[in-house]
Design an enzyme around this catalytic site. Sequence first.
Site, PDB file in Angstrom:
ATOM      1  N   ASP A   1      42.786  67.858   7.282  1.00 11.34           N
ATOM      2  CA  ASP A   1      43.984  67.597   6.466  1.00 11.34           C
ATOM      3  C   ASP A   1      44.429  68.774   5.574  1.00 11.34           C
ATOM      4  O   ASP A   1      44.751  68.577   4.405  1.00 11.34           O
ATOM      5  CB  ASP A   1      43.754  66.361   5.588  1.00 11.34           C
ATOM      6  CG  ASP A   1      43.459  65.097   6.385  1.00 11.34           C
ATOM      7  OD1 ASP A   1      43.431  65.160   7.621  1.00 11.34           O
ATOM      8  OD2 ASP A   1      43.254  64.044   5.756  1.00 11.34           O
TER       9      ASP A   1
ATOM     10  N   LYS B   1      45.907  60.889  12.172  1.00 12.60           N
ATOM     11  CA  LYS B   1      45.228  59.666  11.739  1.00 12.60           C
ATOM     12  C   LYS B   1      45.995  59.043  10.590  1.00 12.60           C
ATOM     13  O   LYS B   1      46.748  59.731   9.893  1.00 12.60           O
ATOM     14  CB  LYS B   1      43.795  59.976  11.310  1.00 12.60           C
ATOM     15  CG  LYS B   1      43.728  60.927  10.120  1.00 12.60           C
ATOM     16  CD  LYS B   1      42.309  61.289   9.765  1.00 12.60           C
ATOM     17  CE  LYS B   1      42.241  62.224   8.587  1.00 12.60           C
ATOM     18  NZ  LYS B   1      42.780  61.689   7.332  1.00 12.60           N
TER      19      LYS B   1
ATOM     20  N   CYS C   1      38.433  62.468   2.721  1.00 14.36           N
ATOM     21  CA  CYS C   1      38.468  62.596   4.182  1.00 14.36           C
ATOM     22  C   CYS C   1      37.360  63.475   4.749  1.00 14.36           C
ATOM     23  O   CYS C   1      36.838  63.185   5.824  1.00 14.36           O
ATOM     24  CB  CYS C   1      39.849  63.052   4.624  1.00 14.36           C
ATOM     25  SG  CYS C   1      41.089  61.767   4.323  1.00 14.36           S
TER      26      CYS C   1
HETATM   27  C1  VGL Z   1      43.093  61.941   1.843  1.00 10.97           C
HETATM   28  C2  VGL Z   1      43.582  60.387   0.244  1.00 10.97           C
HETATM   29  C3  VGL Z   1      44.546  59.834   1.053  1.00 10.97           C
HETATM   30  C4  VGL Z   1      42.266  63.131   2.245  1.00 10.97           C
HETATM   31  C5  VGL Z   1      44.042  61.404   2.675  1.00 10.97           C
HETATM   32  O1  VGL Z   1      42.692  63.887   3.150  1.00 10.97           O
HETATM   33  O2  VGL Z   1      41.174  63.318   1.660  1.00 10.97           O
HETATM   34  N1  VGL Z   1      42.856  61.422   0.642  1.00 10.97           N
HETATM   35  N2  VGL Z   1      44.775  60.344   2.266  1.00 10.97           N
END
Ligand code: VGL
Length: 202
Positions: free
Chosen positions: A12, A110, A155
Amino acid sequence: MPHTTQALIVIDLQNDFCPGGALAVAGGDEIVPRVNALLGAFPIRVLTQDWHPATHASFAENHPGAAPFSSTEMPYGPQVLWPAHCVQGTPGAAFHPGLHTDRADLTLRKGFRPAIDSYSAFFENDRTTATGLAGYLRERGATHLTFAGLATDFCVAWSALDAVRLGFGATVLMGACRAIDLNGSLAQARTELRAAGVTLES
Ligand code: VGL
Ligand code: ZN
């Protein structure tokens, strides 16, 4: 000696998790040069991309009266309510512009199901809906996974914990990650990762 095949999983590394983004992680952009170097050094390279519909159940704005960073109960258990982030097709959902995405073999999206969040790259937050990544990595022969990206305590941690549960070796490069650190979540993640047998390196 059994042969080990290494894969790099970059979690991410998107604009919304970098300074100026909707769910900015402090220093999130600082890891880009290191991640780019790592992308040149692994034989299997995967990027994950948080990819939510605007109606996503993890967004506080979709729960009237709920504050961002509060917690709620979903059918699958507790869930943090986040500021809207990584909405499909928006600039915030795009990868950081400095990331060498051309070096990746696979981009795995995702969190696209409106009713289920997905912190882990392997299973959604109901802990049963699979993303397909385990099958991809097994078919490519990967045995050890190295994790970098955002955020360490959500994540990245959930992905590394699932990796070990799935039978992969797992290393988290802490210096190639940055954390949200919500109510002690970073310390908790470190403890859980160590207890699960994930190697933490700088
Ligand atoms: C994430 C919170 C919500 C992350 C993704 O990538 O850690 N955290 N969505
Ligand atoms: Zn998300």
